[in-house]
Scaffold this active site. Structure first.
Site, mmCIF file in Angstrom:
data_model
loop_
_atom_site.group_PDB
_atom_site.id
_atom_site.type_symbol
_atom_site.label_atom_id
_atom_site.label_comp_id
_atom_site.label_asym_id
_atom_site.label_seq_id
_atom_site.Cartn_x
_atom_site.Cartn_y
_atom_site.Cartn_z
ATOM 1 N N TYR A 1 0.844 -0.991 0.100
ATOM 2 C CA TYR A 1 0.010 -0.040 0.124
ATOM 3 C C TYR A 1 0.792 1.174 -0.244
ATOM 4 C CZ TYR A 1 -3.620 3.113 2.088
ATOM 5 O OH TYR A 1 -4.569 4.073 2.344
HETATM 6 N N1 NAI Z 1 -9.716 6.776 5.511
HETATM 7 C C1 NAI Z 1 -8.693 6.853 6.211
HETATM 8 O O1 NAI Z 1 -8.231 7.301 7.209
HETATM 9 C C2 NAI Z 1 -7.392 6.915 5.000
HETATM 10 C C3 NAI Z 1 -7.957 6.722 3.675
HETATM 11 N N2 NAI Z 1 -6.623 6.620 2.824
HETATM 12 C C4 NAI Z 1 -6.926 6.861 1.364
HETATM 13 O O2 NAI Z 1 -8.252 7.461 0.782
HETATM 14 C C5 NAI Z 1 -9.007 7.135 0.038
HETATM 15 C C6 NAI Z 1 -10.513 6.664 0.552
HETATM 16 O O3 NAI Z 1 -10.309 5.944 1.826
HETATM 17 P P1 NAI Z 1 -11.638 5.078 2.474
HETATM 18 O O4 NAI Z 1 -12.780 5.914 2.367
HETATM 19 O O5 NAI Z 1 -11.217 5.042 3.980
HETATM 20 O O6 NAI Z 1 -11.745 3.811 1.681
HETATM 21 P P2 NAI Z 1 -12.968 2.601 1.644
HETATM 22 O O7 NAI Z 1 -12.289 1.469 1.706
HETATM 23 O O8 NAI Z 1 -13.799 3.060 3.053
HETATM 24 O O9 NAI Z 1 -13.673 2.941 0.211
HETATM 25 C C7 NAI Z 1 -13.068 2.673 -0.895
HETATM 26 C C8 NAI Z 1 -14.068 2.454 -1.834
HETATM 27 O O10 NAI Z 1 -13.348 1.983 -3.168
HETATM 28 C C9 NAI Z 1 -14.061 0.983 -3.617
HETATM 29 N N3 NAI Z 1 -13.312 0.133 -4.422
HETATM 30 C C10 NAI Z 1 -12.447 -0.754 -3.943
HETATM 31 N N4 NAI Z 1 -11.640 -1.421 -4.883
HETATM 32 C C11 NAI Z 1 -12.357 -0.974 -5.956
HETATM 33 C C12 NAI Z 1 -12.327 -1.333 -7.250
HETATM 34 N N5 NAI Z 1 -11.439 -2.548 -7.818
HETATM 35 N N6 NAI Z 1 -13.209 -0.917 -8.336
HETATM 36 C C13 NAI Z 1 -13.981 0.103 -7.946
HETATM 37 N N7 NAI Z 1 -14.166 0.333 -6.559
HETATM 38 C C14 NAI Z 1 -13.221 -0.050 -5.758
HETATM 39 C C15 NAI Z 1 -14.619 0.169 -2.445
HETATM 40 O O11 NAI Z 1 -16.033 -0.426 -2.711
HETATM 41 C C16 NAI Z 1 -15.284 1.242 -1.524
HETATM 42 O O12 NAI Z 1 -16.531 1.798 -1.845
HETATM 43 C C17 NAI Z 1 -8.203 5.533 -0.375
HETATM 44 O O13 NAI Z 1 -7.420 6.129 -1.438
HETATM 45 C C18 NAI Z 1 -7.322 5.446 0.917
HETATM 46 O O14 NAI Z 1 -6.178 4.787 0.570
HETATM 47 C C19 NAI Z 1 -5.363 7.525 3.145
HETATM 48 C C20 NAI Z 1 -5.055 7.441 4.050
HETATM 49 C C21 NAI Z 1 -6.033 7.288 5.477
HETATM 50 C C1 BUO Z 2 -6.024 3.514 5.700
HETATM 51 C C2 BUO Z 2 -4.910 4.349 5.744
HETATM 52 O O1 BUO Z 2 -4.290 4.478 4.937
HETATM 53 C C3 BUO Z 2 -4.417 4.400 7.368
HETATM 54 C C4 BUO Z 2 -5.460 4.540 8.106
HETATM 55 O O2 BUO Z 2 -3.408 5.270 7.444
#
Ligand code: NAI
Ligand code: BUO
Length: 250
Positions: free
Chosen positions: A153
């Site tokens: 990641y």
């Molecule tokens: N939530 C956090 O604290 C953090 C999030 N991020 C980044 O922020 C962004 C959003 O994170 P979250 O909302 O927490 O993620 P999440 O896991 O809650 O949502 C991700 C969405 O992407 C969709 N998805 C995953 N693989 C897919 C695919 N192959 N094709 C189509 N859709 C797909 C999932 O169905 C889901 O709806 C991501 O890039 C994550 O890496 C980075 C650091 C921390």
């Molecule tokens: C999901 C993620 O990237 C965190 C918590 O750093």
């Protein structure tokens, strides 16, 4: 309204931060196309979005199907007549110790996060050139700090930051800005992950100066609105830390 009639694509728009940004942008007048493989959640988010911005749409797609990525951009441009903003938010990965990380773990992270970002940026480019639009990509503290168990990641996230800066340098002359958000927000993805890795989760929370997880719509949404709006026209290649102060880049 800061995004009146702007046409926006948000990948992973059915998820936590994706749906939060979609609602924040729709409230500022954007027409939002959310793209996600989760059909049930995608339709639920779409219903909420259409109450705010009736032209919003949901495209069910698996972003690992590389040959279909171009169609996503075509579908949106056909419906809205243009593309102003591409938000590459979707990403999935598995957490494994460095020495146990396999080629399959690396491929999974790059295929769900890095390659969709790269190919969608390429497909969006001619349209963004016309609209003088914006790209918003997603980084993570996992990559910026090299957090434990996040080899695949972290690598994919830093690769996304690298290509974002290259595109910012190449596309600045066309008026396209490319910026990156590194968030911390409580989402279904984080909730599931926190149950599997409670120690890493606690370590992250304890480092947040603001002592809380961000809210996808209220805390991350306004930053995405800013990066999608004309207010950030003279800002490109930047990583914005929307993480309660956890990481301070100096
Ligand atoms: N939530 C956090 O604290 C953090 C999030 N991020 C980044 O922020 C962004 C959003 O994170 P979250 O909302 O927490 O993620 P999440 O896991 O809650 O949502 C991700 C969405 O992407 C969709 N998805 C995953 N693989 C897919 C695919 N192959 N094709 C189509 N859709 C797909 C999932 O169905 C889901 O709806 C991501 O890039 C994550 O890496 C980075 C650091 C921390
Ligand atoms: C999901 C993620 O990237 C965190 C918590 O750093």
């Amino acid at each position: 309204m800061k995004l009146k009639d702007k046409a926006v694509i948000i990948t992973g728009g059915a998820g936590g931060i994706g749906s939060g940004m979609a609602k924040a942008m729709a409230k500022e007048g954007a027409k939002v196309a959310i793209v996600d493989l989760n059909e049930e959640q995608g339709n639920a988010v779409l219903s909420e979005l259409q109450e705010i911005s009736p032209d919003s749409m949901f495209i069910k797609a698996d972003l690992t199907e590389r040959e279909k990525l171009h169609e996503i951009v075509d579908t949106v441009v056909e419906k809205y007549g243009k593309l102003d903003v591409l938000v590459n938010n979707a990403h999935a990965s598995r957490q494994v110790n460095f020495e146990d990380t396999t080629q399959a773990d690396m491929d999974f992270s790059f295929n769900t996060g890095f390659y969709p970002t790269f190919y969608l940026m390429q497909s969006a480019f001619p349209h963004l050139k016309e609209s003088k639009g914006s790209v918003i990509n997603f980084a993570s503290g996992a990559g910026l700090e090299g957090q434990k168990t996040q080899t695949a990641y972290a690598a994919a996230k830093e690769a996304i930051r690298a290509i974002s800066k290259v595109a910012a340098n190449e596309w600045g002359e066309y008026g396209i800005n490319v910026n990156i958000i590194s968030p911390i927000a409580m989402t279904p993805g984080v909730e599931a992950w926190s149950k599997e890795h409670p120690e890493t989760f606690e370590a992250i929370v304890s480092k947040v100066p603001m002592k809380r997880w961000g809210d996808p719509e209220k805390d991350i949404g306004p930053i995405a609105v800013f990066l999608a709006s004309e207010d950030s026209n003279y800002m490109t290649g930047q990583t914005l830390m929307a993480d309660g102060g956890s990481i301070q880049i100096r």
